[in-house]
Design a protein around this motif. Structure first.
Motif: not given
Length: 691
Positions: A80-86, A93-96, A148-162
């Motif tokens: 919510a307050d902006g993505l960091t470099a980490a 890394g997760q996408v890889a 995600g952790e520490g305030g970073l949220t990660v969610r899968a969306g798109g047609p397949a997830a729905l």
């Protein structure tokens, strides 16, 4: 002669055991097929659409492209307050890790939002193909790898997830829907019968008939390719328990009455079957005929629901007219304990609620009729408050991760749609088609995709939100500007669903009305009585939809109405509503044939059938109300409208309006049959019904 009589008596006593034995064999044969019904269940949007739909053509052509159908996801990283470099390093890394574990259609590239709060990675894979279980496994594994952790949220969306989240809800229909339905019916039967044993018999028979119906539904799929969806399979179970229990209530009530007149249970049962069998057969035939009219629908899901619902009703009918009587005869009078109907006894005489209701309808029939019609008309005005067409993101009662992901994307990227539009164009004209697509108003981006089998895939990104009026205009413009091409994707599928539903209403509704009218005319030997019954159930349908309009938005918080709600609720309410009208009118005709005056025949019919019809209506409404506890808005809306309609039909239309109309019309209700011209006869007093 004595020996022959003895042998005949023994034969009759052995018949129940023979019936039970035949059912044991039948269920043993059906067992392997019933277990496979879930394997043929399909819940993709294209499985609901007709083969001729433009979006269906796109899905089929995509299967022929190199790699087959693509399973498309979007991984949404948000702070919510902006993505960091980490955060960005974590995302990369997760996408890889996903790319290392699965074969993807391309290298995922992150797309940052302008405000810096969101990073989206489109992920596509051909691994699952058209296999829904493999798709769900792929989505689950991606969700496990991306977190995600520490305030970073990660969610899968798109047609397949729905689609995966929707299939999870449909998968839950099998167990929870069945258990909840059984529990609701069990409680109602205990309250109705007031016996610790009797309620178990019809409930067990209903469960066995549902098992048989599942096997028959699987057979229909294998033999004729009948579409089986989570919705149609769930509603088939509802119909088996609802309609089956209704038939059981009628039979048991008549059997209890006959036990007071016959010493032997098998004699009492034979008399009960002769008395109520024709009405049960006629009512089930009406329901089956109404449901089979859905075969004229173009929508696969609606067309498949017709045969599955018919199979459910017919299996329930067969079980309640064969297995249930056999079990009741074998158990004898003690099954009614503690209220055992002794031979020669007389039921306690008391003035019933329905006798009082009938008397009020009989004194001022026109006043009651006008008041009831005004009430139904006022409720029907609620249809003006029905919310608009339900969007795909609004189909869940609870908001799963896939919906939250798409809402995050829509807020972070207001300049582009979160769902692609897929265009399949002939490969020879691909360059010209790509130019035309990019020149179409509302298109933010368009890129060539795969080529194979003479077709080229173009992935289009609209500038408007999914399923908005602007995006719909873009889809229609693409279809107009690209003759010979096909436009699909999630939004196009929803548009085709809406248009096909509108076409089906114009075809199926008249067929249902005509078939029901013909059956009623043949059964009641009249044209006026069928018109009264059909007009009543159509009024109930309008009032029930109006109630939905009053509660869907303000009370339930729904943001749209399923396009198929009007058609499916009409078919079920007309078919099932006329069901109860048959019980009432058939008894009214019996009384008229015995010489009763029209007014007395109508009131006697209400007194003698009102209690059973009320019990049956409560059970049927409760079984459909079970759908309101499911996790999909279309099922909740359908369950609410049908349950509300059944209650209105049971306690207002059948008891007051149909009775009042019959009293007001007098003998004209049987026109042009001979009862409309029959001379008056001395009225015959009828005893109060058994509770």
């Amino acid at each position: 002669m004595g020996a022959a009589t003895t042998r005949a008596t023994r034969g009759r006593r052995g018949l129940p055991w023979l019936v039970v034995g035949l059912w044991v064999v039948l269920l043993a044969v059906a067992a392997p097929f019933a277990a496979r019904l879930g394997d043929v269940q399909r819940d993709r949007a294209t499985d609901y659409l007709p083969a001729s739909a433009d979006s269906t053509q796109v899905a089929e052509l995509q299967d022929r492209l190199p790699g087959g159908e693509t399973t498309e996801l979007v991984l949404v990283y948000h702070r919510a307050d902006g993505l960091t470099a980490a955060d960005r390093a974590t995302a990369a890394g997760q996408v890889a890790a996903v790319a290392h574990r699965h074969t993807l259609t391309g290298t995922p590239r992150g797309v940052p939002s302008a405000d810096g709060t969101t990073l989206v990675y489109p992920v596509g894979s051909n691994e699952p193909g058209t296999d829904e279980k493999k798709r769900d496994a792929f989505v689950a594994d991606v969700r496990r790898l991306a977190h995600g952790e520490g305030g970073l949220t990660v969610r899968a969306g798109g047609p397949a997830a729905l689609a995966t989240d929707a299939s999870g809800v449909y998968a839950s229909l099998g167990g929870p829907l069945l258990y909840t339905t059984v529990g609701v019916v069990a409680v109602l039967l205990v309250l109705i019968y007031r016996s610790p044993l009797l309620w178990l018999v019809p409930l067990t028979v209903a469960g066995l008939s549902d098992f048989l119906a599942r096997a028959a539904a699987y057979g229909l799929n294998q033999a004729f390719g009948t579409t089986v969806s989570g919705q149609s399979a769930g509603i088939m179970t509802i119909l088996v328990f609802g309609a089956g229990t209704d038939y059981a209530l009628l039979l048991v009530a008549r059997y209890r009455e006959e036990l007071r007149r016959h010493e032997l249970p098998h004699d009492a049962m034979r008399a009960a079957l002769r008395g109520c069998g024709p009405a049960v057969l006629a009512s089930s035939g009406t329901v089956a005929a109404g449901l089979l009219c859905l075969l004229a629908a173009d929508l696969n899901s609606s067309r498949g629901m017709g045969p599955l619902g018919t199979v459910g009703v017919l299996c329930a009918l067969a079980a309640m007219l064969t297995l249930l009587p056999a079990l009741l005869v074998l158990l004898g009078r003690r099954v009614f304990w503690p209220l055992v109907p002794a031979h020669g006894s007389t039921p306690v005489a008391r003035r019933s609620l329905f006798a009082a209701m009938g008397s009020s309808a009989g004194r001022r029939p026109l006043t009651v009729l006008a008041t009831g019609a005004a009430l139904l008309g006022a409720l029907a005005l609620g249809t003006l408050s029905l919310p608009g067409t339900l969007k795909q993101l609004d189909t869940f009662v609870d908001r799963p991760d896939s919906v939250t992901a798409m809402e995050t994307v829509a807020a972070a990227y207001p300049e582009r749609s979160a769902q692609p539009i897929e265009v399949l164009t002939p490969a020879a004209r691909a360059d010209a088609a790509l130019t035309a697509v990019r020149d179409t108003r509302g298109v933010a981006d368009a890129r060539r995709g795969r080529t194979g089998g003479g077709w080229t895939e173009i992935t289009v990104t609209a500038s408007a939100p999914p399923q908005s009026a602007a995006e719909t205009a873009t889809i229609e413009a693409l279809r107009h500007r690209l003759p010979g091409s096909h436009v699909g994707g999630p939004s196009a599928q929803q548009l085709d669903l809406r248009d096909t539903d509108a076409r089906d209403r114009t075809v199926v509704v008249p067929l249902v009305l005509l078939s029901v009218l013909l059956i009623l005319a043949a059964l009641l030997r009249s044209l006026v009585a069928p018109l009264v019954l059909v007009a009543a159930v159509v009024a109930v349908w309008g009032a029930a939809l109006g109630l939905g309009g009053l509660v869907f938005g303000p009370l339930f918080g729904f943001h749209g109405t399923d396009p198929g709600l009007a058609l499916l609720s009409f078919v079920f309410l007309v078919a099932l509503g006329v069901d109860y009208g048959i019980f009432l009118m058939h008894r009214m005709r019996e009384e008229s044939l015995r010489g009763s005056e029209p007014a007395e025949a109508a009131l006697t019919a209400l007194r003698t059938t009102g209690g059973v019809i009320a019990s049956a209506g409560l059970v049927l409404a409760a079984t459909f109300a079970v759908l309101t506890n499911m996790g999909l808005v279309p099922l909740v809306e359908l369950g609410f409208v049908i349950a509300a309609g059944v209650l209105l039909d049971t306690f207002l239309v059948r008891t007051y309006l149909v009775t009042s109309a019959s009293v007001a019309l007098g003998r004209r209700v049987w026109w042009p049959g001979r009862l409309s011209r029959a001379p008056s006869a001395a009225p015959r007093r009828v005893p109060e019904p058994v509770a």
